[in-house]
Motif scaffolding. Structure first.
Motif, PDB file in Angstrom:
ATOM      1  N   GLU A  76      67.550 -18.464  14.132  1.00 38.96           N
ATOM      2  CA  GLU A  76      68.625 -19.396  14.501  1.00 38.96           C
ATOM      3  C   GLU A  76      69.873 -18.987  13.720  1.00 38.96           C
ATOM      4  N   ALA A  82      69.196 -27.209  16.361  1.00 41.96           N
ATOM      5  CA  ALA A  82      68.174 -26.500  15.599  1.00 41.96           C
ATOM      6  C   ALA A  82      66.979 -27.391  15.280  1.00 41.96           C
ATOM      7  N   ARG A  96      66.653 -19.204   9.561  1.00 41.79           N
ATOM      8  CA  ARG A  96      67.923 -19.882   9.850  1.00 41.79           C
ATOM      9  C   ARG A  96      69.033 -19.289   8.992  1.00 41.79           C
TER      10      ARG A  96
END
Length: 348
Positions: A168, A181, A199
């Protein structure tokens, strides 16, 4: 290149119902016609061409001009922050009836301007002022439960991943961004509890080179599906995914369809997009404003059950996502809409 398919009739009808079901009639509506149109300014704190957020808003304005008695001016204030407030102020000083701006970065300016121009109406999308303070009776806030659609994309992403690692890339760590997310991660873990999720935060929505750099790092750590939630920064991330022949998830608009005409290789690796139907919701807000039913002074929070967010189920989705997974996603979507599945959210 088709740019308006996110405004499908059925979804538009659902969003209309969501608005009209909760929006009460305000003061006596002024009659607007082609000869006496509602004058609207969309002030973008950025520029068109991001192939997601701002382009979606502009597409909604285009449809409004085609179907409603409105005229629209799109003002691109650029990415220099010191230009944003003056651009909004200049628009407020002009003869526009409704001024539209988006995200938390513009909300403060809108709240200040709304006090100085009580005769005008303001719409903030993807954020809202704090109405509990008694401010902003001439402002309508529109926010989105993108986590409800992110869940579906995360589930599908985990299912199509062969490495078990997803990436992400967030433009900024802010609730309207992280909500994508949060749902994506919950859905991915529902599909594969041991999935690994990387992330990264770019801290910018306007740096494709930064997006590509972050995506390359995640690809290097084994990610084979990357979900950039980062505006123009995300374009660079998707390019890295394309070049590596991995898979990506688009954001805000159906990005595969947007890229199809100009960069088919890019479109080929975007198996779905988490759509925040900004243009659709703005169109409906203007329609309700013209009807005198838009409830300014409040905030609307719209999600999957309202048809205001969703995932792209296009030819790329059908090609890249196995039929059994698509069936599972459809079943999950129904459970989210019915409330059987509770999706986590930052939008509280």
């Amino acid at each position: 290149m088709k740019r308006m398919t996110f405004l499908k009739t059925s979804a538009a009808a659902i969003v209309f119902a969501a608005f009209s079901g909760s929006l009460a009639a305000s003061a006596q509506a002024e009659e607007y016609t082609k000869d006496h149109p509602l004058k609207v300014a969309l002030v973008l704190h950025g520029a068109l061409g991001d192939k997601s957020f701002f382009d979606s808003a502009a597409a909604g304005m285009k449809l409004a001009e085609e179907k409603l008695p409105v005229t629209v001016k799109i003002i691109e204030a650029g990415y220099q922050k010191d230009r944003w407030q003056p651009a909004l102020a200049d628009a407020a000083d002009s003869d526009y009836d409704v001024l539209i701006a988006g995200t938390f970065e513009m909300t403060g300016f809108v709240a200040e301007m709304a006090k100085d121009y009580p005769e005008k109406k303001f719409i903030v999308f993807d954020d809202s002022p704090d109405f509990s303070t008694g401010c902003c009776s001439n402002v309508l806030g529109i926010q989105y439960l993108t986590s409800t659609a992110g869940y579906l994309a995360g589930y599908a992403a985990a299912k199509v991943s062969t490495t078990g690692t997803l990436g992400e890339i967030l433009g900024m760590d802010f609730k309207t961004v992280t909500d994508f997310a949060v749902g994506f991660e919950q859905g991915a873990k529902a599909a594969k509890p041991d999935v690994k999720i990387l992330r990264a935060v770019a801290n910018t929505f306007s740096d494709p080179a930064k997006g590509k750099e972050l995506a390359l790092a995640q690809l290097g750590q084994g990610a084979d599906v990357i979900f950039p939630i980062a505006g123009s920064t995300g374009i660079g991330a998707l390019q890295a995914v394309r070049d590596a022949k991995k898979l990506g998830v688009g954001v805000d608009s159906d990005q595969a369809e947007i890229f199809a005409a100009t960069d088919p290789a890019q479109a080929d690796v975007i198996f779905t997009s988490v759509e925040k139907k900004v243009g659709q919701s703005l169109y409906m807000a203007l329609e309700q404003t013209i009807a005198g039913k838009a409830k300014y002074g409040t905030m609307e929070l719209l999600g999957l059950q309202d048809g205001a967010v969703g995932i792209s189920k296009n030819a790329y989705y059908e090609k890249l996502v196995p039929a059994d997974v698509r069936s599972e996603v459809d079943a999950l979507e129904k459970k989210i809409v019915s409330g059987e599945i509770k999706v986590e959210t930052t939008m509280k």
